[in-house]
Design an enzyme around this catalytic site. Structure first.
Site, mmCIF file in Angstrom:
data_model
loop_
_atom_site.group_PDB
_atom_site.id
_atom_site.type_symbol
_atom_site.label_atom_id
_atom_site.label_comp_id
_atom_site.label_asym_id
_atom_site.label_seq_id
_atom_site.Cartn_x
_atom_site.Cartn_y
_atom_site.Cartn_z
ATOM 1 N N GLU A 1 -12.698 6.364 13.135
ATOM 2 C CA GLU A 1 -11.278 6.722 13.307
ATOM 3 C C GLU A 1 -10.578 6.837 11.948
ATOM 4 O OE1 GLU A 1 -10.555 3.540 16.030
ATOM 5 O OE2 GLU A 1 -10.047 2.160 14.414
ATOM 6 N N CYS B 1 18.480 2.366 -5.008
ATOM 7 C CA CYS B 1 19.199 1.296 -5.691
ATOM 8 C C CYS B 1 18.318 0.065 -5.932
ATOM 9 C CB CYS B 1 20.395 0.884 -4.847
ATOM 10 S SG CYS B 1 19.830 0.253 -3.265
ATOM 11 N N GLU B 2 17.026 0.278 -6.030
ATOM 12 C CA GLU B 2 16.087 -0.791 -6.391
ATOM 13 C C GLU B 2 15.074 -0.127 -7.300
ATOM 14 O OE1 GLU B 2 14.073 -2.950 -3.296
ATOM 15 O OE2 GLU B 2 15.549 -2.291 -1.827
ATOM 16 N N TYR C 1 0.028 8.582 5.060
ATOM 17 C CA TYR C 1 0.932 7.437 4.921
ATOM 18 C C TYR C 1 2.052 7.704 3.920
ATOM 19 C CZ TYR C 1 -3.184 5.381 7.116
ATOM 20 O OH TYR C 1 -4.237 5.142 7.944
HETATM 21 N N1 LLP Z 1 -8.271 2.385 12.497
HETATM 22 C C1 LLP Z 1 -7.434 1.338 12.498
HETATM 23 C C2 LLP Z 1 -7.537 0.346 13.554
HETATM 24 C C3 LLP Z 1 -6.496 1.217 11.474
HETATM 25 O O1 LLP Z 1 -5.675 0.177 11.466
HETATM 26 C C4 LLP Z 1 -6.432 2.207 10.471
HETATM 27 C C5 LLP Z 1 -5.456 2.100 9.390
HETATM 28 C C6 LLP Z 1 -7.296 3.299 10.537
HETATM 29 C C7 LLP Z 1 -8.224 3.349 11.559
HETATM 30 C C8 LLP Z 1 -7.276 4.409 9.528
HETATM 31 O O2 LLP Z 1 -7.611 3.973 8.245
HETATM 32 P P1 LLP Z 1 -7.765 5.028 7.038
HETATM 33 O O3 LLP Z 1 -8.883 5.959 7.360
HETATM 34 O O4 LLP Z 1 -6.510 5.806 6.979
HETATM 35 O O5 LLP Z 1 -8.009 4.220 5.832
HETATM 36 N N2 LLP Z 1 -0.557 2.581 4.749
HETATM 37 C C9 LLP Z 1 -1.771 2.244 4.019
HETATM 38 C C10 LLP Z 1 -2.985 2.298 4.870
HETATM 39 C C11 LLP Z 1 -2.853 1.422 6.101
HETATM 40 C C12 LLP Z 1 -3.913 1.647 7.074
HETATM 41 C C13 LLP Z 1 -3.575 0.998 8.372
HETATM 42 N N3 LLP Z 1 -4.597 1.166 9.326
HETATM 43 C C14 LLP Z 1 -1.884 3.155 2.794
HETATM 44 O O6 LLP Z 1 -0.980 3.954 2.575
HETATM 45 O O7 LLP Z 1 -2.834 3.038 2.014
#
Ligand code: LLP
Length: 417
Positions: free
Chosen positions: A273, A342-343, A370
């Site tokens: 995923e 403002c930060e 993200y």
């Molecule tokens: N599956 C689950 C259960 C997850 O919690 C996540 C990401 C993914 C798959 C996908 O992961 P990816 O392939 O995108 O690494 N906001 C952060 C990343 C947080 C990911 C949260 N969960 C960033 O900008 O690096």
């Protein structure tokens, strides 16, 4: 496979699928998110072709970027969807995914939310013994997947590591017996096991160690149809960074998975995923320079954006490559690139960039995952527009917000005298 590049510099101008970036800025205004579908397609195929197993499903983690045009595009490539909220489930349905193509992988949600997801008919993933206990007590026979926490420390930093011992995610591998007891005593219909150990995992070995733990656990579940190994595939944020060696991982993983299926005498489905790996590089965030400010220790380039639009540098100390679209071949100077919030909202500290002048267009690379998705209205600033490039043409896929969006749900009930 055709080599599809990031935003390309053609002599003195940057292009996205042949469209000058300056034209996009002119046409849609700034700040602006732009997504190149050719890169999404390249990444999707890179991933799919790395595995040689009979059944493979890629559930795109739509939390990374959930604009319905992007969701539709991914579905057209053959992806299914991974969701974390009813909101995401509804977006996926709107984008044309069938309930059986959607998996709900939430954390700390109520039983009511699970029930609503089951009413829609999506796959559900349970990450705590308490909810499993509820399913057992209420003789709920809905097919479920259980999320197991293998307790492996992986992921780019603590905020995005989800498999370690202190993480809230998943059912601890040490509680495997309790899952099996509930399954056997209440006849729970467990059709899948799952893990997700974090984002930005660099080391294929670490990932494979965690998969070994999940394979071992999976052997205890007699009715499995699939094993979902989550995600965490890393992309390059800096030119010298390494991306997860997906071909190597695919080879090793396919061998392990095929062995498991052979032992079991059944062809299960291998699932992943990914979010970041699929969409990160497709995105470019564009902003205009408001001011060049000199201080005794810094040369600041102040932009008409801030962490309200791109929070990753401040939140994770994430690095995004910064390009001066308007002056690609200028002499480099060292800039602290900052926003208007403002930060402290530095996008970069003392970064060498071709000379930046007021009104120059600045681009942040790797802004597909993200970035827009974590944007907000902090400081009562509106969110940017989003544009998708598909087969050499640009399409507006989200309008820029305006003040009515900021006021939309405020009720203003009392008029004080
Ligand atoms: N599956 C689950 C259960 C997850 O919690 C996540 C990401 C993914 C798959 C996908 O992961 P990816 O392939 O995108 O690494 N906001 C952060 C990343 C947080 C990911 C949260 N969960 C960033 O900008 O690096």
């Amino acid at each position: 496979m055709i080599e599809v590049l990031f935003m390309e510099l053609k002599e003195d101008r940057y292009e996205l699928q042949g469209i000058p970036v300056t034209e996009l800025a002119e046409k849609y205004g700034l700040p602006l998110y732009v997504y190149d579908t050719a890169i999404i397609e390249r990444q999707y195929h890179k991933l799919v072709s790395a595995f040689s197993v009979k059944n493979l499903t890629i559930n795109y983690a739509c939390k990374a970027l959930s604009n319905i045009s992007i969701l539709r595009f991914l579905r057209s490539l053959g992806a299914h969807a991974d969701t974390v909220s009813l909101g995401e489930i509804h977006l996926c349905l709107k984008a044309g995914f069938k309930p059986e193509e959607i998996v709900f992988t939430p954390s700390a949600v109520s039983i009511e939310e699970y029930k609503m997801a089951m009413d829609i008919g999506v796959g559900i993933n349970i990450d705590n013994l308490e909810t499993l206990g509820y399913f057992a007590d209420h003789k709920i026979n809905y097919p479920i997947c259980v999320r197991i926490n293998p307790h492996i420390m992986a992921g780019g930093n603590k905020k995005i590591s989800t498999g370690h011992i202190d993480s809230k995610f998943g059912i601890s591998i040490h509680q495997l017996d309790a899952i099996l007891e509930l399954m056997d005593s209440a006849g729970l219909n467990i059709e899948g096991v799952h893990m997700h150990t974090g984002s930005d995992i660099l080391d294929v070995e670490v990932f494979l160690q965690a998969t070994d733990i999940l394979f071992k656990a999976a052997a205890h579940f007699p009715d499995l149809n699939y094993i979902d190994f989550g995600s965490g595939f890393k992309v390059k944020y800096k030119p010298e960074d390494v991306e997860t060696d997906i071909a190597l991982f695919g080879r090793e993983m396919s061998r392990k998975f095929n062995d498991f299926c052979a032992k079991r005498g059944k062809d299960l489905t291998l699932m992943f995923e990914p979010g970041k790996f699929i969409v990160s590089e497709s995105g470019t965030f564009l902003a205009k320079t408001n001011i060049i400010k000199h201080s005794p220790s810094n040369l600041f380039a102040g932009l008409d954006t801030g962490f309200n639009h791109l929070i990753r540098p401040m939140f994770y100390e994430a690095y995004h490559e910064i390009v001066n679209i308007s002056n690609p071949n200028g002499d480099k100077k060292y800039y602290s690139v900052v926003g208007y919030i403002c930060e402290t909202d530095n996008f970069a500290w003392n970064r060498p960039i071709p000379e930046i002048r007021v009104d120059d267009i600045i681009a942040f690379k790797n802004a597909g995952a993200y970035c827009f998705q974590m944007s907000s209205n902090y400081n009562s600033r509106v969110r940017p527009a989003e544009v998708m490039i598909y087969k050499g043409k640009d399409y507006l896929i989200r309008e820029r917000e305006d003040l009515t969006d900021i006021l939309r749900h405020q009720t203003d009930p009392v008029h004080f005298s």
